[in-house]
Design an enzyme around this catalytic site. Structure first.
Site, PDB file in Angstrom:
ATOM      1  N   LYS A 158       0.832  -1.216   0.000  1.00  0.00           N
ATOM      2  CA  LYS A 158       0.000   0.000   0.000  1.00  0.00           C
ATOM      3  C   LYS A 158       0.862   1.260   0.000  1.00  0.00           C
ATOM      4  O   LYS A 158       0.518   2.241  -0.648  1.00  0.00           O
ATOM      5  CB  LYS A 158      -0.915   0.029   1.224  1.00  0.00           C
ATOM      6  CG  LYS A 158      -1.972  -1.038   1.222  1.00  0.00           C
ATOM      7  CD  LYS A 158      -2.774  -1.017   2.503  1.00  0.00           C
ATOM      8  CE  LYS A 158      -1.963  -1.322   3.729  1.00  0.00           C
ATOM      9  NZ  LYS A 158      -1.449  -2.691   3.821  1.00  0.00           N
TER      10      LYS A 158
ATOM     11  N   GLY B 240       3.800  -0.647   8.693  1.00  0.00           N
ATOM     12  CA  GLY B 240       5.151  -0.371   8.211  1.00  0.00           C
ATOM     13  C   GLY B 240       5.078  -0.185   6.719  1.00  0.00           C
ATOM     14  O   GLY B 240       4.715  -1.109   6.003  1.00  0.00           O
ATOM     15  N   HIS B 241       5.335   1.013   6.236  1.00  0.00           N
ATOM     16  CA  HIS B 241       5.224   1.268   4.808  1.00  0.00           C
ATOM     17  C   HIS B 241       6.601   1.585   4.227  1.00  0.00           C
ATOM     18  O   HIS B 241       7.339   2.404   4.771  1.00  0.00           O
ATOM     19  CB  HIS B 241       4.254   2.440   4.559  1.00  0.00           C
ATOM     20  CG  HIS B 241       2.834   2.094   4.908  1.00  0.00           C
ATOM     21  ND1 HIS B 241       1.868   3.028   5.150  1.00  0.00           N
ATOM     22  CD2 HIS B 241       2.229   0.890   5.034  1.00  0.00           C
ATOM     23  CE1 HIS B 241       0.720   2.407   5.427  1.00  0.00           C
ATOM     24  NE2 HIS B 241       0.923   1.117   5.370  1.00  0.00           N
TER      25      HIS B 241
HETATM   26  P1  IMP Z   1      -1.487  -5.245  16.465  1.00  0.00           P
HETATM   27  O1  IMP Z   1      -2.058  -4.412  15.364  1.00  0.00           O
HETATM   28  O2  IMP Z   1      -0.088  -4.839  16.847  1.00  0.00           O
HETATM   29  O3  IMP Z   1      -2.400  -5.371  17.641  1.00  0.00           O
HETATM   30  O4  IMP Z   1      -1.322  -6.736  15.887  1.00  0.00           O
HETATM   31  C1  IMP Z   1      -2.447  -7.536  15.555  1.00  0.00           C
HETATM   32  C2  IMP Z   1      -2.154  -8.389  14.340  1.00  0.00           C
HETATM   33  O5  IMP Z   1      -2.061  -7.543  13.195  1.00  0.00           O
HETATM   34  C3  IMP Z   1      -0.842  -9.166  14.386  1.00  0.00           C
HETATM   35  O6  IMP Z   1      -1.023 -10.397  13.706  1.00  0.00           O
HETATM   36  C4  IMP Z   1       0.118  -8.289  13.617  1.00  0.00           C
HETATM   37  O7  IMP Z   1       1.183  -9.028  13.053  1.00  0.00           O
HETATM   38  C5  IMP Z   1      -0.823  -7.765  12.542  1.00  0.00           C
HETATM   39  N1  IMP Z   1      -0.405  -6.487  11.970  1.00  0.00           N
HETATM   40  C6  IMP Z   1      -0.527  -5.262  12.527  1.00  0.00           C
HETATM   41  N2  IMP Z   1      -0.081  -4.325  11.682  1.00  0.00           N
HETATM   42  C7  IMP Z   1       0.327  -4.949  10.572  1.00  0.00           C
HETATM   43  C8  IMP Z   1       0.860  -4.497   9.323  1.00  0.00           C
HETATM   44  O8  IMP Z   1       1.045  -3.313   9.060  1.00  0.00           O
HETATM   45  N3  IMP Z   1       1.130  -5.478   8.409  1.00  0.00           N
HETATM   46  C9  IMP Z   1       0.893  -6.787   8.654  1.00  0.00           C
HETATM   47  N4  IMP Z   1       0.397  -7.239   9.798  1.00  0.00           N
HETATM   48  C10 IMP Z   1       0.110  -6.341  10.743  1.00  0.00           C
END
Ligand code: IMP
Length: 426
Positions: free
Chosen positions: A16, A40-41
């Protein structure tokens, strides 16, 4: 007037950031509407690479970038990014932050960690950035908002009330309590720097839309991580779906004109949770290495799976896709046979939807069709017609199964390696 939403259709990390940066060359305003520094972009152009987590990827091009009220913002990360960008010659004065967005406080990541440890088998595998706990506070109506940085008295009152409760929880779980004075001083220092950027973002954004500005909405994560429509409980705590843009940015629903679904040419997932098309062999290893499939935030190796059309159909239903951008097509070069999942077998029956029950989703067996791969280097391709016939057929099959036209595809990380088949902004 023209607005476009860029939405992740899978489990995030679809690219994205790259597409937002690319389309931001035409956009006036770029807006993020949910999530925080869990995202993370990666943006690459002119041989430079930028990794950003909070600042919208439009910062390199658009005349204005907005962090919407639906976000949860860690000011420490934000100021780190703003400093990094300034040092590398990027103007951050055009960054506006909604006064209604919520702050991530130092106790949120600690609580995230404790909660994860307590979940046992149901551990989500979060990024441990405190995203879930910050949204919990928002919905419990005890969260601290960005605008409150401008009101030291109210900020202090809310911090005191929060700390009483949070410190009790932290101590009970073997962690150290936080000191009011230290947090207060730290956040008031952030307030000094952030003050000129804090605004009523919805007011400004609606004016821009009314004046005919081209606006790009930049989603973070993907629909399969959506708190309502993802693989609950293995999801994030916000709604990456385009459906949450009106709420998370403060605009009318009818102000979203196009929804561009960002689709990786295969699938990946970080964190725990079922992933029907996952495979782990030499081919998966090759894809991981060629696609640099390691988390931007946590550096975890991403799990690899075949393309899953059932997931894209699900995303189309809950997010209203009008076009697809197929990413990382070059990563599949050299894979002899490409599998596409067209449905699942669940308890002996064929289904074409994503079951809500996580244990059912975990037992879904993918039904595959197989397409021949290609071995030609496609990283310098500049049109659909110059793709090898098998790559063309692969894109055409994805389009047919998704029921949404492919309007862009990408053959490498650089901005230049993006091929557009139709205009995106009307
Ligand atoms: P949280 O958003 O840190 O609470 O994580 C919840 C879930 O979303 C976990 O499985 C993370 O690895 C996933 N996750 C959160 N942000 C990203 C992202 O930007 N890319 C991929 N996975 C994400």
């Amino acid at each position: 007037m023209s607005t476009v939403a860029v939405v992740g259709t899978q489990w995030g990390d679809e690219g994205k950031g790259k597409i937002t940066d690319y389309l931001a060359q035409e956009a006036d305003v770029v807006v993020r509407y949910q999530g925080g520094d869990n995202a993370g972009h990666t943006v690459e152009f002119n041989g430079q690479q930028f990794k950003i987590r909070l600042v919208p990827s439009g910062i390199f091009n658009a005349k204005m970038v907005i962090m919407g009220n639906g976000m949860v913002i860690n000011p420490k990360t934000l100021l780190g990014e703003m400093t990094m960008l300034t040092e590398r010659g990027i103007d951050v004065s055009k960054l506006l932050i909604s006064d209604r967005a919520h702050l991530i406080m130092p106790y949120h990541p600690e609580i995230d960690e404790i909660q994860e440890d307590k979940k046992g088998e149901l551990k989500v595998g979060t990024t441990k950035r405190g995203i879930g706990p910050a949204y919990m506070d928002k919905f419990a109506r005890i969260g601290i908002r960005v605008g409150e940085l401008k009101d030291p008295e109210l900020f202090a009152l809310k911090l005191r009330i929060n700390l009483e409760d949070k410190n009790e929880y932290l101590r009970a779980n073997g962690k150290e309590a936080f000191d009011f004075d230290a947090i207060y001083a730290e956040y008031m220092a952030y307030a000094e720097t952030l003050r000129p950027h804090i605004i009523d973002a919805s007011y400004i954004l609606n004016k821009e839309i009314d004046n005919g500005s081209k606006v790009l909405f930049e989603g973070a994560q993907g629909v399969m991580l959506d708190i309502d429509h993802g693989t609950y409980p293995y999801v994030t705590s916000s709604n990456p779906s385009a459906a949450s843009i009106p709420v998370g940015a403060g605009i009318p629903p009818q102000s979203i004109h196009e929804v561009l679904g960002i689709v990786k040419a295969y699938s990946t997932r970080v964190g725990d949770g079922p992933f029907p098309t996952e495979f782990d062999d030499e081919v998966a290893h090759g894809i991981r290495e060629r696609g640099r499939e390691y988390g931007t935030v946590t550096k975890r190796p991403r799990r690899i799976g075949w393309f899953d059309a059932t997931i894209i159909q699900h995303t189309r239903r809950v997010s209203g896709l009008t076009g697809l951008s197929i990413m990382l097509l070059d990563v599949l070069t050299g894979v002899e046979e490409l599998k596409i999942c067209t449905g699942y077998r669940l308890n002996g029956e064929v289904i074409e939807y994503v079951p809500s029950l996580i244990n059912e989703f975990a037992t879904c067996e993918p039904i595959y069709e197989t397409l021949p791969g290609w071995s030609e280097d496609i990283t310098k391709v500049t049109s659909f017609d110059s793709l090898p016939a098998n790559a063309q057929a692969y894109l055409k099959r994805i389009e047919a199964l998704a029921g949404v036209p492919v309007v862009m595809f990408s053959v490498g990380p650089d901005r230049e390696q993006t091929i557009r088949l139709k205009p995106i902004f009307k």
